[in-house]
Design a protein around this motif. Structure first.
Motif, PDB file in Angstrom:
ATOM      1  N   MET A   1       0.827  -1.182   0.000  1.00 24.28           N
ATOM      2  CA  MET A   1       0.000   0.000   0.000  1.00 24.28           C
ATOM      3  C   MET A   1       0.882   1.260   0.000  1.00 24.28           C
ATOM      4  O   MET A   1       0.603   2.201  -0.724  1.00 24.28           O
ATOM      5  CB  MET A   1      -0.938  -0.019   1.200  1.00 24.28           C
ATOM      6  N   ARG A   2       1.918   1.256   0.818  1.00 27.25           N
ATOM      7  CA  ARG A   2       2.807   2.417   0.870  1.00 27.25           C
ATOM      8  C   ARG A   2       3.504   2.635  -0.455  1.00 27.25           C
ATOM      9  O   ARG A   2       3.702   3.762  -0.879  1.00 27.25           O
ATOM     10  CB  ARG A   2       3.817   2.257   1.991  1.00 27.25           C
ATOM     11  N   ARG A   3       3.898   1.540  -1.096  1.00 26.42           N
ATOM     12  CA  ARG A   3       4.553   1.656  -2.398  1.00 26.42           C
ATOM     13  C   ARG A   3       3.601   2.286  -3.414  1.00 26.42           C
ATOM     14  O   ARG A   3       3.988   3.157  -4.193  1.00 26.42           O
ATOM     15  CB  ARG A   3       5.019   0.276  -2.851  1.00 26.42           C
ATOM     16  N   ASP A   4       2.327   1.877  -3.396  1.00 28.27           N
ATOM     17  CA  ASP A   4       1.338   2.447  -4.312  1.00 28.27           C
ATOM     18  C   ASP A   4       1.105   3.926  -4.024  1.00 28.27           C
ATOM     19  O   ASP A   4       0.981   4.730  -4.949  1.00 28.27           O
ATOM     20  CB  ASP A   4       0.014   1.693  -4.210  1.00 28.27           C
ATOM     21  N   LEU A   5       1.035   4.275  -2.744  1.00 31.49           N
ATOM     22  CA  LEU A   5       0.856   5.679  -2.377  1.00 31.49           C
ATOM     23  C   LEU A   5       2.031   6.514  -2.864  1.00 31.49           C
ATOM     24  O   LEU A   5       1.852   7.581  -3.441  1.00 31.49           O
ATOM     25  CB  LEU A   5       0.701   5.831  -0.863  1.00 31.49           C
ATOM     26  N   ARG A   6       3.237   6.019  -2.638  1.00 28.08           N
ATOM     27  CA  ARG A   6       4.432   6.736  -3.086  1.00 28.08           C
ATOM     28  C   ARG A   6       4.415   6.925  -4.603  1.00 28.08           C
ATOM     29  O   ARG A   6       4.715   7.998  -5.112  1.00 28.08           O
ATOM     30  CB  ARG A   6       5.699   6.013  -2.652  1.00 28.08           C
ATOM     31  N   ALA A   7       4.054   5.890  -5.336  1.00 24.91           N
ATOM     32  CA  ALA A   7       3.991   5.977  -6.800  1.00 24.91           C
ATOM     33  C   ALA A   7       2.972   7.023  -7.234  1.00 24.91           C
ATOM     34  O   ALA A   7       3.224   7.813  -8.146  1.00 24.91           O
ATOM     35  CB  ALA A   7       3.645   4.609  -7.392  1.00 24.91           C
ATOM     36  N   PHE A   8       1.817   7.036  -6.568  1.00 27.60           N
ATOM     37  CA  PHE A   8       0.792   8.020  -6.917  1.00 27.60           C
ATOM     38  C   PHE A   8       1.259   9.442  -6.616  1.00 27.60           C
ATOM     39  O   PHE A   8       1.166  10.330  -7.457  1.00 27.60           O
ATOM     40  CB  PHE A   8      -0.506   7.732  -6.167  1.00 27.60           C
ATOM     41  N   VAL A   9       1.757   9.659  -5.407  1.00 24.47           N
ATOM     42  CA  VAL A   9       2.155  11.005  -4.986  1.00 24.47           C
ATOM     43  C   VAL A   9       3.267  11.550  -5.876  1.00 24.47           C
ATOM     44  O   VAL A   9       3.248  12.725  -6.245  1.00 24.47           O
ATOM     45  CB  VAL A   9       2.572  11.006  -3.495  1.00 24.47           C
ATOM     46  N   THR A  10       4.214  10.722  -6.242  1.00 27.90           N
ATOM     47  CA  THR A  10       5.317  11.205  -7.074  1.00 27.90           C
ATOM     48  C   THR A  10       4.916  11.378  -8.532  1.00 27.90           C
ATOM     49  O   THR A  10       5.631  12.033  -9.287  1.00 27.90           O
ATOM     50  CB  THR A  10       6.538  10.271  -6.976  1.00 27.90           C
ATOM     51  N   SER A  11       3.765  10.833  -8.930  1.00 31.57           N
ATOM     52  CA  SER A  11       3.337  10.965 -10.321  1.00 31.57           C
ATOM     53  C   SER A  11       2.446  12.181 -10.571  1.00 31.57           C
ATOM     54  O   SER A  11       2.209  12.545 -11.716  1.00 31.57           O
ATOM     55  CB  SER A  11       2.600   9.707 -10.774  1.00 31.57           C
ATOM     56  N   VAL A  12       1.949  12.821  -9.526  1.00 34.80           N
ATOM     57  CA  VAL A  12       1.059  13.968  -9.687  1.00 34.80           C
ATOM     58  C   VAL A  12       1.886  15.170 -10.162  1.00 34.80           C
ATOM     59  O   VAL A  12       2.883  15.527  -9.538  1.00 34.80           O
ATOM     60  CB  VAL A  12       0.336  14.303  -8.362  1.00 34.80           C
ATOM     61  N   HIS A  13       1.459  15.777 -11.245  1.00 33.99           N
ATOM     62  CA  HIS A  13       2.194  16.911 -11.793  1.00 33.99           C
ATOM     63  C   HIS A  13       2.006  18.155 -10.918  1.00 33.99           C
ATOM     64  O   HIS A  13       0.907  18.426 -10.436  1.00 33.99           O
ATOM     65  CB  HIS A  13       1.725  17.203 -13.220  1.00 33.99           C
ATOM     66  N   ARG A  14       3.066  18.880 -10.733  1.00 33.45           N
ATOM     67  CA  ARG A  14       3.071  20.051  -9.857  1.00 33.45           C
ATOM     68  C   ARG A  14       2.035  21.105 -10.262  1.00 33.45           C
ATOM     69  O   ARG A  14       1.469  21.787  -9.413  1.00 33.45           O
ATOM     70  CB  ARG A  14       4.480  20.657  -9.869  1.00 33.45           C
ATOM     71  N   ARG A  15       1.761  21.251 -11.548  1.00 27.00           N
ATOM     72  CA  ARG A  15       0.814  22.288 -11.975  1.00 27.00           C
ATOM     73  C   ARG A  15      -0.575  22.058 -11.387  1.00 27.00           C
ATOM     74  O   ARG A  15      -1.302  22.994 -11.099  1.00 27.00           O
ATOM     75  CB  ARG A  15       0.769  22.416 -13.488  1.00 27.00           C
TER      76      ARG A  15
END
Length: 117
Positions: A1-15
């Motif tokens: 679950m943590r790995r999935d959360l990390r993948a999601f959070v790092t994939s969100v574009h800053r804009r």
């Protein structure tokens, strides 16, 4: 679950996050921030900052909780939500026109909040 959360959070574009953050002061609905007191990923200082930006925010620190409050304290979270909704005037939850999320052009399929029916 943590790995999935990390993948999601790092994939969100800053804009997108910057556009959403810029719109927060204009959000005029009540907000309950049930924040995990011991969370290291999202510390209480971030909860206080978010509460300061939202005009009608209530920040509640949940002890013995971490990033996933619904997993750590499901019963307490449910109680807080019921108390929060019950403590608000009914007219605060009446139908409002739908507003698009920042960056969307609007319209029924824009992905923004919908009016309560």
């Amino acid at each position: 679950m943590r790995r999935d959360l990390r993948a999601f959070v790092t994939s969100v574009h800053r804009r997108y996050t910057l556009a959403a953050a810029a719109a927060l002061p204009d959000f005029d609905r009540p907000v309950l921030l049930a924040w995990a007191a011991e969370d290291r990923l999202f510390p209480m200082s971030l909860g206080r900052r978010l509460a300061a930006v939202l005009p009608d925010a209530t920040l509640i620190a949940l002890p013995d909780s971490y990033t996933f409050v619904p997993e750590d304290q499901p019963d307490r979270l449910a109680e807080l939500i019921v108390e929060f909704i019950g403590g608000r005037r009914a007219d605060r939850f009446t139908a409002q026109p739908a507003r698009p999320f920042p960056g969307n052009k609007g319209g029924a399929d824009a992905g923004g909040p919908r009016a309560v029916r």
